[in-house]
Design a protein around this motif. Structure first.
Motif, PDB file in Angstrom:
ATOM      1  N   ALA A   1     -14.213   5.363  -0.348  1.00 49.82           N
ATOM      2  CA  ALA A   1     -13.677   5.509   1.004  1.00 49.82           C
ATOM      3  C   ALA A   1     -12.885   6.800   1.166  1.00 49.82           C
ATOM      4  O   ALA A   1     -12.415   7.388   0.200  1.00 49.82           O
ATOM      5  CB  ALA A   1     -12.769   4.315   1.318  1.00 49.82           C
ATOM      6  N   VAL A   2     -12.727   7.178   2.441  1.00 49.47           N
ATOM      7  CA  VAL A   2     -11.793   8.238   2.829  1.00 49.47           C
ATOM      8  C   VAL A   2     -10.581   7.522   3.420  1.00 49.47           C
ATOM      9  O   VAL A   2     -10.712   6.724   4.347  1.00 49.47           O
ATOM     10  CB  VAL A   2     -12.412   9.211   3.855  1.00 49.47           C
ATOM     11  CG1 VAL A   2     -11.390  10.240   4.306  1.00 49.47           C
ATOM     12  CG2 VAL A   2     -13.647   9.892   3.275  1.00 49.47           C
TER      13      VAL A   2
ATOM     14  N   TYR B   1      -4.526   8.545   9.484  1.00 49.99           N
ATOM     15  CA  TYR B   1      -4.617   7.513   8.456  1.00 49.99           C
ATOM     16  C   TYR B   1      -5.809   6.628   8.795  1.00 49.99           C
ATOM     17  O   TYR B   1      -5.857   6.034   9.869  1.00 49.99           O
ATOM     18  CB  TYR B   1      -3.334   6.689   8.404  1.00 49.99           C
ATOM     19  CG  TYR B   1      -2.123   7.528   8.088  1.00 49.99           C
ATOM     20  CD1 TYR B   1      -1.821   7.860   6.777  1.00 49.99           C
ATOM     21  CD2 TYR B   1      -1.282   7.993   9.098  1.00 49.99           C
ATOM     22  CE1 TYR B   1      -0.712   8.634   6.475  1.00 49.99           C
ATOM     23  CE2 TYR B   1      -0.176   8.767   8.803  1.00 49.99           C
ATOM     24  CZ  TYR B   1       0.101   9.082   7.496  1.00 49.99           C
ATOM     25  OH  TYR B   1       1.190   9.852   7.192  1.00 49.99           O
ATOM     26  N   LEU B   2      -6.770   6.550   7.901  1.00 48.49           N
ATOM     27  CA  LEU B   2      -8.013   5.847   8.202  1.00 48.49           C
ATOM     28  C   LEU B   2      -8.068   4.440   7.629  1.00 48.49           C
ATOM     29  O   LEU B   2      -8.716   3.570   8.203  1.00 48.49           O
ATOM     30  CB  LEU B   2      -9.202   6.667   7.682  1.00 48.49           C
ATOM     31  CG  LEU B   2      -9.252   8.098   8.224  1.00 48.49           C
ATOM     32  CD1 LEU B   2     -10.381   8.863   7.567  1.00 48.49           C
ATOM     33  CD2 LEU B   2      -9.394   8.084   9.735  1.00 48.49           C
TER      34      LEU B   2
ATOM     35  N   HIS C   1       0.843  -1.192   0.000  1.00 50.72           N
ATOM     36  CA  HIS C   1       0.000   0.000   0.000  1.00 50.72           C
ATOM     37  C   HIS C   1       0.885   1.251   0.000  1.00 50.72           C
ATOM     38  O   HIS C   1       2.088   1.174   0.200  1.00 50.72           O
ATOM     39  CB  HIS C   1      -1.000  -0.003   1.172  1.00 50.72           C
ATOM     40  CG  HIS C   1      -0.378  -0.094   2.527  1.00 50.72           C
ATOM     41  ND1 HIS C   1      -0.242  -1.265   3.200  1.00 50.72           N
ATOM     42  CD2 HIS C   1       0.115   0.867   3.331  1.00 50.72           C
ATOM     43  CE1 HIS C   1       0.322  -1.047   4.377  1.00 50.72           C
ATOM     44  NE2 HIS C   1       0.559   0.239   4.476  1.00 50.72           N
ATOM     45  N   VAL C   2       0.271   2.383  -0.269  1.00 54.61           N
ATOM     46  CA  VAL C   2       1.017   3.634  -0.346  1.00 54.61           C
ATOM     47  C   VAL C   2       1.644   3.922   1.018  1.00 54.61           C
ATOM     48  O   VAL C   2       0.971   3.899   2.048  1.00 54.61           O
ATOM     49  CB  VAL C   2       0.095   4.796  -0.792  1.00 54.61           C
ATOM     50  CG1 VAL C   2       0.830   6.121  -0.722  1.00 54.61           C
ATOM     51  CG2 VAL C   2      -0.429   4.542  -2.206  1.00 54.61           C
ATOM     52  N   ASN C   3       2.940   4.184   1.009  1.00 56.58           N
ATOM     53  CA  ASN C   3       3.678   4.449   2.226  1.00 56.58           C
ATOM     54  C   ASN C   3       3.177   5.732   2.880  1.00 56.58           C
ATOM     55  O   ASN C   3       2.862   6.704   2.204  1.00 56.58           O
ATOM     56  CB  ASN C   3       5.173   4.562   1.909  1.00 56.58           C
ATOM     57  CG  ASN C   3       6.006   4.669   3.150  1.00 56.58           C
ATOM     58  OD1 ASN C   3       6.109   5.734   3.739  1.00 56.58           O
ATOM     59  ND2 ASN C   3       6.605   3.558   3.556  1.00 56.58           N
ATOM     60  N   ASN C   4       3.149   5.736   4.207  1.00 54.60           N
ATOM     61  CA  ASN C   4       2.589   6.874   4.944  1.00 54.60           C
ATOM     62  C   ASN C   4       3.273   8.203   4.614  1.00 54.60           C
ATOM     63  O   ASN C   4       2.609   9.226   4.556  1.00 54.60           O
ATOM     64  CB  ASN C   4       2.603   6.610   6.448  1.00 54.60           C
ATOM     65  CG  ASN C   4       4.004   6.565   7.023  1.00 54.60           C
ATOM     66  OD1 ASN C   4       4.578   7.586   7.342  1.00 54.60           O
ATOM     67  ND2 ASN C   4       4.556   5.365   7.159  1.00 54.60           N
ATOM     68  N   VAL C   5       4.572   8.203   4.385  1.00 54.05           N
ATOM     69  CA  VAL C   5       5.258   9.473   4.117  1.00 54.05           C
ATOM     70  C   VAL C   5       4.849  10.079   2.772  1.00 54.05           C
ATOM     71  O   VAL C   5       4.923  11.289   2.585  1.00 54.05           O
ATOM     72  CB  VAL C   5       6.794   9.344   4.190  1.00 54.05           C
ATOM     73  CG1 VAL C   5       7.241   8.939   5.580  1.00 54.05           C
ATOM     74  CG2 VAL C   5       7.327   8.399   3.160  1.00 54.05           C
TER      75      VAL C   5
ATOM     76  N   VAL D   1     -14.609  17.016  10.668  1.00 55.87           N
ATOM     77  CA  VAL D   1     -13.272  16.422  10.558  1.00 55.87           C
ATOM     78  C   VAL D   1     -13.154  15.392  11.667  1.00 55.87           C
ATOM     79  O   VAL D   1     -13.164  15.742  12.833  1.00 55.87           O
ATOM     80  CB  VAL D   1     -12.167  17.494  10.678  1.00 55.87           C
ATOM     81  CG1 VAL D   1     -10.817  16.858  10.579  1.00 55.87           C
ATOM     82  CG2 VAL D   1     -12.347  18.573   9.632  1.00 55.87           C
ATOM     83  N   GLY D   2     -13.006  14.150  11.279  1.00 56.18           N
ATOM     84  CA  GLY D   2     -12.816  13.146  12.315  1.00 56.18           C
ATOM     85  C   GLY D   2     -13.620  11.924  12.149  1.00 56.18           C
ATOM     86  O   GLY D   2     -14.252  11.561  11.264  1.00 56.18           O
TER      87      GLY D   2
END
Length: 140
Positions: free
Chosen positions: A99-100, A63-64, A20-24, A139-140
């Motif tokens: 999705a978000v 990150y959700l 998956h796409v790396n967090n950075v 937001v949240g």
């Protein structure tokens, strides 16, 4: 209130060992969306371009869910949460139709590159940012 939507392509090299796409890389995606709003769009709409400089004072990311590589771009919705005399908070949602994937915020400080110090937000910049302001966004 309008949100700016930036269509961000995912690159093969953005994936990490888990597929998956790396967090950075999310920070890079947010930067691309913010630059598209504050430079390209602001210049086109006559709101100044912040081209005299700006610096990031703070990032916050929730990150959700994992974002996996695909060939379709991901949408990054961007809006302005608050505007102060010498800073602004920009919010984002990284999402697609299903999705978000992340919610984030960045505090940006206008900066004078020539004087090497923070500066005030100009009247033109403020007028532009107000078009994308949404203090009450969930937001949240």
């Amino acid at each position: 209130m309008a949100r700016h939507v930036f269509r961000c392509p995912l690159r093969w090299g953005d994936m990490d060992a888990y597929g998956h796409v790396n967090n950075v890389l999310f920070l890079r995606y947010l930067e691309e969306a913010r630059i598209d709003l504050m430079f390209r769009l602001a210049d086109r709409e006559g709101g100044g371009t912040f081209s005299g400089g700006s610096v990031v004072a703070r990032h916050e990311i929730d990150y959700l869910r994992p974002l996996v590589h695909r060939y379709e771009p991901v949408a990054i919705e961007t809006w302005v949460e608050s505007i102060n005399a010498a800073s602004m908070t920009v919010r984002y949602e990284v999402k697609d139709e299903q999705a978000v994937y992340a919610r984030a915020a960045t505090v940006v400080v206008p900066y004078s590159l020539a004087e090497q110090r923070p500066r005030r937000i100009t009247r033109e910049e403020r007028a532009f940012l107000e078009r994308y302001r949404d203090e009450g966004a969930v937001v949240g």
